[in-house]
Design a protein around this motif. Structure first.
Motif, mmCIF file in Angstrom:
data_model
loop_
_atom_site.group_PDB
_atom_site.id
_atom_site.type_symbol
_atom_site.label_atom_id
_atom_site.label_comp_id
_atom_site.label_asym_id
_atom_site.label_seq_id
_atom_site.Cartn_x
_atom_site.Cartn_y
_atom_site.Cartn_z
ATOM 1 N N ASN A 24 52.869 62.694 66.685
ATOM 2 C CA ASN A 24 52.121 63.730 65.976
ATOM 3 C C ASN A 24 52.060 63.480 64.467
ATOM 4 O O ASN A 24 51.518 64.307 63.735
ATOM 5 C CB ASN A 24 52.727 65.104 66.264
ATOM 6 C CG ASN A 24 52.388 65.593 67.651
ATOM 7 O OD1 ASN A 24 51.283 66.064 67.880
ATOM 8 N ND2 ASN A 24 53.311 65.459 68.586
ATOM 9 N N GLU A 25 52.630 62.367 64.031
ATOM 10 C CA GLU A 25 52.610 61.966 62.615
ATOM 11 C C GLU A 25 53.099 63.082 61.705
ATOM 12 O O GLU A 25 52.500 63.385 60.672
ATOM 13 C CB GLU A 25 51.216 61.480 62.222
ATOM 14 C CG GLU A 25 50.763 60.288 63.042
ATOM 15 C CD GLU A 25 49.347 59.821 62.721
ATOM 16 O OE1 GLU A 25 48.646 60.466 61.916
ATOM 17 O OE2 GLU A 25 48.953 58.794 63.289
ATOM 18 N N MET A 26 54.218 63.702 62.105
ATOM 19 C CA MET A 26 54.785 64.805 61.331
ATOM 20 C C MET A 26 55.475 64.299 60.065
ATOM 21 O O MET A 26 55.279 64.848 58.992
ATOM 22 C CB MET A 26 55.805 65.577 62.182
ATOM 23 C CG MET A 26 55.290 66.103 63.505
ATOM 24 S SD MET A 26 53.958 67.283 63.369
ATOM 25 C CE MET A 26 54.727 68.633 62.548
ATOM 26 N N PHE A 27 56.336 63.318 60.229
ATOM 27 C CA PHE A 27 57.102 62.684 59.156
ATOM 28 C C PHE A 27 57.733 61.448 59.782
ATOM 29 O O PHE A 27 57.678 61.282 61.005
ATOM 30 C CB PHE A 27 58.147 63.640 58.560
ATOM 31 C CG PHE A 27 59.033 64.308 59.581
ATOM 32 C CD1 PHE A 27 60.131 63.656 60.127
ATOM 33 C CD2 PHE A 27 58.765 65.599 60.012
ATOM 34 C CE1 PHE A 27 60.933 64.274 61.075
ATOM 35 C CE2 PHE A 27 59.569 66.223 60.955
ATOM 36 C CZ PHE A 27 60.654 65.551 61.480
ATOM 37 N N PRO A 28 58.331 60.552 58.997
ATOM 38 C CA PRO A 28 58.963 59.373 59.598
ATOM 39 C C PRO A 28 60.057 59.787 60.594
ATOM 40 O O PRO A 28 60.975 60.534 60.233
ATOM 41 C CB PRO A 28 59.539 58.624 58.401
ATOM 42 C CG PRO A 28 58.718 59.076 57.233
ATOM 43 C CD PRO A 28 58.364 60.511 57.532
ATOM 44 N N PRO A 29 59.949 59.355 61.852
ATOM 45 C CA PRO A 29 60.908 59.783 62.880
ATOM 46 C C PRO A 29 62.366 59.475 62.548
ATOM 47 O O PRO A 29 63.261 60.187 63.009
ATOM 48 C CB PRO A 29 60.467 59.014 64.129
ATOM 49 C CG PRO A 29 59.034 58.690 63.899
ATOM 50 C CD PRO A 29 58.888 58.520 62.417
ATOM 51 N N GLU A 30 62.610 58.463 61.727
ATOM 52 C CA GLU A 30 63.996 58.123 61.381
ATOM 53 C C GLU A 30 64.659 59.216 60.532
ATOM 54 O O GLU A 30 65.877 59.250 60.403
ATOM 55 C CB GLU A 30 64.089 56.761 60.692
ATOM 56 C CG GLU A 30 63.236 56.590 59.466
ATOM 57 C CD GLU A 30 61.813 56.097 59.753
ATOM 58 O OE1 GLU A 30 61.120 55.798 58.776
ATOM 59 O OE2 GLU A 30 61.385 56.026 60.924
ATOM 60 N N MET A 31 63.891 60.143 60.006
ATOM 61 C CA MET A 31 64.443 61.268 59.232
ATOM 62 C C MET A 31 65.092 62.315 60.131
ATOM 63 O O MET A 31 65.868 63.152 59.660
ATOM 64 C CB MET A 31 63.339 61.934 58.407
ATOM 65 C CG MET A 31 62.789 61.097 57.286
ATOM 66 S SD MET A 31 61.377 61.886 56.441
ATOM 67 C CE MET A 31 62.119 63.403 55.846
ATOM 68 N N LEU A 32 64.792 62.276 61.419
ATOM 69 C CA LEU A 32 65.233 63.325 62.341
ATOM 70 C C LEU A 32 66.745 63.456 62.428
ATOM 71 O O LEU A 32 67.267 64.570 62.495
ATOM 72 C CB LEU A 32 64.628 63.069 63.723
ATOM 73 C CG LEU A 32 64.540 64.253 64.656
ATOM 74 C CD1 LEU A 32 63.763 65.401 64.048
ATOM 75 C CD2 LEU A 32 63.915 63.838 65.966
ATOM 76 N N GLU A 33 67.459 62.343 62.414
ATOM 77 C CA GLU A 33 68.934 62.396 62.512
ATOM 78 C C GLU A 33 69.526 63.263 61.401
ATOM 79 O O GLU A 33 70.327 64.155 61.667
ATOM 80 C CB GLU A 33 69.525 60.987 62.434
ATOM 81 C CG GLU A 33 69.088 60.046 63.525
ATOM 82 C CD GLU A 33 69.786 60.291 64.845
ATOM 83 O OE1 GLU A 33 70.889 60.871 64.864
ATOM 84 O OE2 GLU A 33 69.214 59.891 65.875
ATOM 85 N N ASP A 34 69.118 62.998 60.161
ATOM 86 C CA ASP A 34 69.651 63.768 59.032
ATOM 87 C C ASP A 34 69.168 65.211 59.063
ATOM 88 O O ASP A 34 69.913 66.121 58.707
ATOM 89 C CB ASP A 34 69.248 63.115 57.708
ATOM 90 C CG ASP A 34 70.001 61.820 57.445
ATOM 91 O OD1 ASP A 34 71.092 61.631 58.026
ATOM 92 O OD2 ASP A 34 69.494 60.996 56.661
ATOM 93 N N MET A 35 67.929 65.418 59.496
ATOM 94 C CA MET A 35 67.386 66.778 59.539
ATOM 95 C C MET A 35 68.107 67.650 60.563
ATOM 96 O O MET A 35 68.280 68.849 60.344
ATOM 97 C CB MET A 35 65.888 66.731 59.864
ATOM 98 C CG MET A 35 65.040 66.180 58.736
ATOM 99 S SD MET A 35 63.316 66.011 59.218
ATOM 100 C CE MET A 35 62.835 67.731 59.420
ATOM 101 N N THR A 36 68.494 67.068 61.689
ATOM 102 C CA THR A 36 69.135 67.846 62.746
ATOM 103 C C THR A 36 70.650 67.954 62.585
ATOM 104 O O THR A 36 71.277 68.778 63.245
ATOM 105 C CB THR A 36 68.817 67.264 64.137
ATOM 106 O OG1 THR A 36 69.252 65.896 64.192
ATOM 107 C CG2 THR A 36 67.328 67.350 64.452
ATOM 108 N N ALA A 37 71.237 67.135 61.717
ATOM 109 C CA ALA A 37 72.700 67.126 61.565
ATOM 110 C C ALA A 37 73.271 68.515 61.289
ATOM 111 O O ALA A 37 74.242 68.918 61.953
ATOM 112 C CB ALA A 37 73.118 66.121 60.494
#
Length: 154
Positions: A24-37
């Motif tokens: 869905n081209e929301m943001f770079p998927p690699e950011m998800l780990e830090d966002m969900t921490a």
């Protein structure tokens, strides 16, 4: 609101969540780990939910607005593009709205792009009864406005 297909995000969902964010081209998927921490560390202000009917095909992320009483901001909602138009996004939004309203919250805000390719997204929020509250020109980048939607929950 009870919806047996919607549940909190679990760590085992992260790979699928990265796929949804990327597709869905929301943001770079690699950011998800830090966002969900913070969510996985039980931060009570972090809310991540998924639509799971055998596969995680939708995800939503929302937080309270700082220094505003009973105001929350939906920072992300993503549905597998293969399932767009099947009502999963609507079910996720209704779940979020009902959960927040049941806790006595007043307003849900949603920001999106003003670019032409986001017309379907803006129409989605219109269809759900959100008001187009504000437009900040050139917010995301030059030529890409931020359109803010607002819905009263109580």
């Amino acid at each position: 609101m009870k919806n047996h297909n919607i549940r909190p995000l679990e760590s085992r969902d992260l790979e699928r969540a990265r796929y949804l964010v990327g597709e869905n081209e929301m943001f770079p998927p690699e950011m998800l780990e830090d966002m969900t921490a913070p969510f996985f560390e039980n931060d009570p202000d972090q809310r991540w939910v998924v639509f799971d009917d055998g596969a995680v095909d939708g995800i939503a992320y929302y937080l309270p607005e700082q220094m505003a009483e009973g105001v929350w901001n939906l920072l992300m909602i993503a549905v597998d593009p293969k399932r767009h138009g099947q009502g999963l996004g609507t079910q996720l939004m209704r779940f979020v709205e009902a959960e927040l309203a049941a806790a006595g919250n007043r307003i849900l805000l949603v920001d999106t792009s003003g670019k032409d390719e986001f017309e379907r997204t803006r129409s989605f929020y219109d269809m759900l009864g959100y008001d187009r509250e504000a437009c900040i020109r050139d917010y995301w980048t030059s030529g890409d406005d931020k359109v803010t939607f607002r819905k009263v929950l109580t």
